[in-house]
Design a protein around this motif. Structure first.
Motif, mmCIF file in Angstrom:
data_model
loop_
_atom_site.group_PDB
_atom_site.id
_atom_site.type_symbol
_atom_site.label_atom_id
_atom_site.label_comp_id
_atom_site.label_asym_id
_atom_site.label_seq_id
_atom_site.Cartn_x
_atom_site.Cartn_y
_atom_site.Cartn_z
ATOM 1 N N ALA A 243 -38.608 -16.245 15.260
ATOM 2 C CA ALA A 243 -38.404 -17.678 15.482
ATOM 3 C C ALA A 243 -38.625 -18.500 14.220
ATOM 4 O O ALA A 243 -38.448 -19.721 14.248
ATOM 5 C CB ALA A 243 -39.339 -18.168 16.584
ATOM 6 N N GLY A 244 -39.003 -17.855 13.140
ATOM 7 C CA GLY A 244 -39.205 -18.563 11.891
ATOM 8 C C GLY A 244 -40.506 -19.331 11.808
ATOM 9 O O GLY A 244 -40.649 -20.242 10.985
ATOM 10 N N ARG A 245 -41.481 -18.958 12.645
ATOM 11 C CA ARG A 245 -42.772 -19.658 12.629
ATOM 12 C C ARG A 245 -43.733 -19.081 11.601
ATOM 13 O O ARG A 245 -44.831 -19.611 11.417
ATOM 14 C CB ARG A 245 -43.412 -19.622 14.019
ATOM 15 C CG ARG A 245 -42.616 -20.395 15.065
ATOM 16 C CD ARG A 245 -43.435 -20.633 16.323
ATOM 17 N NE ARG A 245 -43.790 -19.395 16.991
ATOM 18 C CZ ARG A 245 -43.041 -18.793 17.917
ATOM 19 N NH1 ARG A 245 -41.860 -19.315 18.256
ATOM 20 N NH2 ARG A 245 -43.440 -17.675 18.508
ATOM 21 N N LEU A 246 -43.357 -17.993 10.926
ATOM 22 C CA LEU A 246 -44.168 -17.382 9.892
ATOM 23 C C LEU A 246 -43.455 -17.508 8.552
ATOM 24 O O LEU A 246 -42.289 -17.894 8.483
ATOM 25 C CB LEU A 246 -44.429 -15.909 10.227
ATOM 26 C CG LEU A 246 -45.064 -15.621 11.590
ATOM 27 C CD1 LEU A 246 -45.212 -14.118 11.794
ATOM 28 C CD2 LEU A 246 -46.418 -16.319 11.723
ATOM 29 N N ASP A 247 -44.152 -17.183 7.490
ATOM 30 C CA ASP A 247 -43.554 -17.214 6.159
ATOM 31 C C ASP A 247 -42.277 -16.376 6.143
ATOM 32 O O ASP A 247 -42.259 -15.223 6.590
ATOM 33 C CB ASP A 247 -44.550 -16.666 5.143
ATOM 34 C CG ASP A 247 -43.956 -16.521 3.768
ATOM 35 O OD1 ASP A 247 -43.751 -17.550 3.095
ATOM 36 O OD2 ASP A 247 -43.696 -15.366 3.369
ATOM 37 N N ALA A 248 -41.188 -16.954 5.624
ATOM 38 C CA ALA A 248 -39.873 -16.317 5.729
ATOM 39 C C ALA A 248 -39.812 -14.971 5.030
ATOM 40 O O ALA A 248 -39.307 -13.988 5.587
ATOM 41 C CB ALA A 248 -38.801 -17.252 5.175
ATOM 42 N N LYS A 249 -40.309 -14.895 3.802
ATOM 43 C CA LYS A 249 -40.241 -13.628 3.072
ATOM 44 C C LYS A 249 -41.118 -12.568 3.719
ATOM 45 O O LYS A 249 -40.730 -11.398 3.829
ATOM 46 C CB LYS A 249 -40.645 -13.833 1.615
ATOM 47 C CG LYS A 249 -40.458 -12.592 0.741
ATOM 48 C CD LYS A 249 -38.988 -12.185 0.633
ATOM 49 C CE LYS A 249 -38.793 -11.036 -0.342
ATOM 50 N NZ LYS A 249 -37.389 -10.673 -0.532
ATOM 51 N N SER A 250 -42.297 -12.972 4.166
ATOM 52 C CA SER A 250 -43.153 -12.019 4.873
ATOM 53 C C SER A 250 -42.452 -11.494 6.119
ATOM 54 O O SER A 250 -42.533 -10.309 6.454
ATOM 55 C CB SER A 250 -44.474 -12.682 5.272
ATOM 56 O OG SER A 250 -45.197 -13.095 4.142
#
Length: 410
Positions: A243-250
């Protein structure tokens, strides 16, 4: 990836008040493969004074306020079993306090995710993955840290987030430390204080569960303090990632590692092109071979999940089925199918960009349903190399070292 690149982390039926039954793999018995038998022991370094330890910890970005002793560090290679229960070896770090009591309480620390074999405690002096072990030893405990299968000096690839093999590697490292300790003039007491960060937080809960279930004849669980785990990895964590709620690269790195690592053990896909878009379908699996660095992994993966995953790959993570779903149920049971009966805390950092804090909320609720009221400790907004996730390990380590020492001195 190096934990300094991205932090990398990571974390059935409810049986209230019960200890978990031994898993199929850990039920294999210690004696059947000589599990926990040391193969070799190598002295790595000595920090001969409290001042030297304090400087080492400060250099790694960790608190030095609880230092009481100098320390000596060893790499142990020991016998254990692989995910199929076959004999193999693994390595780990044992750090002992100098000029201390003969009898020592063991503190088991299970580290966060790394992709290179050197991203492990026995291979990295004065680093993010070894500093917590040194800190506990300098406060008067025996610091014990498995490198995990396939990390450090262990053969083959690392079976990432495989709870059964994390448990056997951790338990057998404790056994190896107990066997080796008398050569240094020490004996290890029965209670084990268990902690771990990120991936190692789930591993710590699983080790605590094994000790509570009596899977070792000597050791038992003394206290439990996991930090910033993805305990509901297949639900809360993957949902937040997609859902994109975390860092994108991670999110890209964790999605890639999930599919590659689980496919090795559970046959999630036939060909990489089913789940990874070109050109990554031809390169991404090799990045997780244990020989590539975090920097190489960062350069070799895209910035977004849309660039990495095919529709099939995204669907597998969003709605796992078959072998992947079954494996994730095992991974996600570390909070749900047992009850700690010893002092326990769950640590987190609000605003963690890699481990959704809802994982800890769910874990606490599951433990409470089983009869264990485990408090949550928020360590606050502490960044480490720009990461709140990594900062949680630094801040929590300082608190856990003091808390464990207080428990030992009671």
């Amino acid at each position: 990836m190096s934990v300094l690149c991205c932090g990398l982390l990571l974390g059935g039926p409810v049986v209230a008040g019960a200890a978990a039954a031994p898993s199929a793999h850990t039920r294999t018995g210690q004696e059947s493969h000589g599990r926990g038998t040391p193969v070799s022991a190598e002295k790595l370094y000595t920090l001969d004074s409290a001042q030297a330890v304090a400087a080492e910890l400060r250099g790694a970005g960790f608190d030095d306020g609880a230092v009481r002793h100098g320390v000596v560090a060893y790499r142990l290679v020991y016998r254990t079993v692989d995910p199929e229960g076959r004999p193999t070896t693994a390595s780990g770090l044992l750090v002992l306090p100098l000029h201390s009591e003969r009898r020592l309480r063991a503190v088991s620390f299970t580290h966060g995710t790394g992709v290179h074999k050197n991203d492990s405690p026995s291979m990295s002096r004065g680093s993010f993955v070894s500093a917590p072990v040194i800190a506990h030893a300098s406060a008067g405990a025996a610091g014990v840290a498995p490198d995990y299968l396939g990390m450090g000096k262990g053969p083959g690839p690392h079976p990432w987030m495989d709870i059964d093999s994390e448990t056997t590697a951790s338990l057998d490292m404790l056994r190896a430390a107990r066997t080796f300790a008398p050569r240094t003039g020490h004996v290890l007491e029965r209670p084990v204080q268990v902690t771990g960060f990120s991936q190692g937080a789930s591993a710590a809960l699983a080790l605590g569960r094994a000790l509570r279930a009596g899977e070792d004849r000597w050791f038992r669980l003394g206290a439990l303090a996991p930090v910033s785990g993805a305990y509901d990895f297949g639900g809360t964590e993957l949902s937040a990632l997609l859902a994109g709620r975390l860092d994108a690269k991670s999110g890209v790195l964790y999605a890639a590692y999930t599919l590659v690592a689980f496919n090795r053990l559970h046959h999630v896909y036939e060909q990489p092109g089913e789940v990874f878009r070109a050109p990554y379908d031809g390169t991404v699996e090799a990045l997780f071979d244990g020989a590539h660095t975090g920097e190489q992994l960062m350069r070799g993966t895209p910035a977004t999940l849309g660039e990495l995953l095919t529709p099939r790959g995204r669907e597998l993570l969003a709605h796992p089925t078959g072998p992947l779903a079954a494996a994730l149920r095992t991974t996600d049971a570390v909070c749900t199918d047992w009850t700690p009966r010893t002092p326990a805390r769950l640590y987190l950092a609000t605003g963690d960009e890699q481990a959704a804090t809802a994982n800890t909320t769910r874990c606490r609720k599951a433990l409470l349903r089983n009869g264990a009221d485990v408090p949550v400790v928020d360590v606050g907004p502490v960044d480490y190399h720009g990461s709140r996730h990594l900062g949680s390990n630094v801040a929590a380590t300082a608190d856990i070292v003091r808390w464990f020492r207080q428990l030992r001195e009671k």
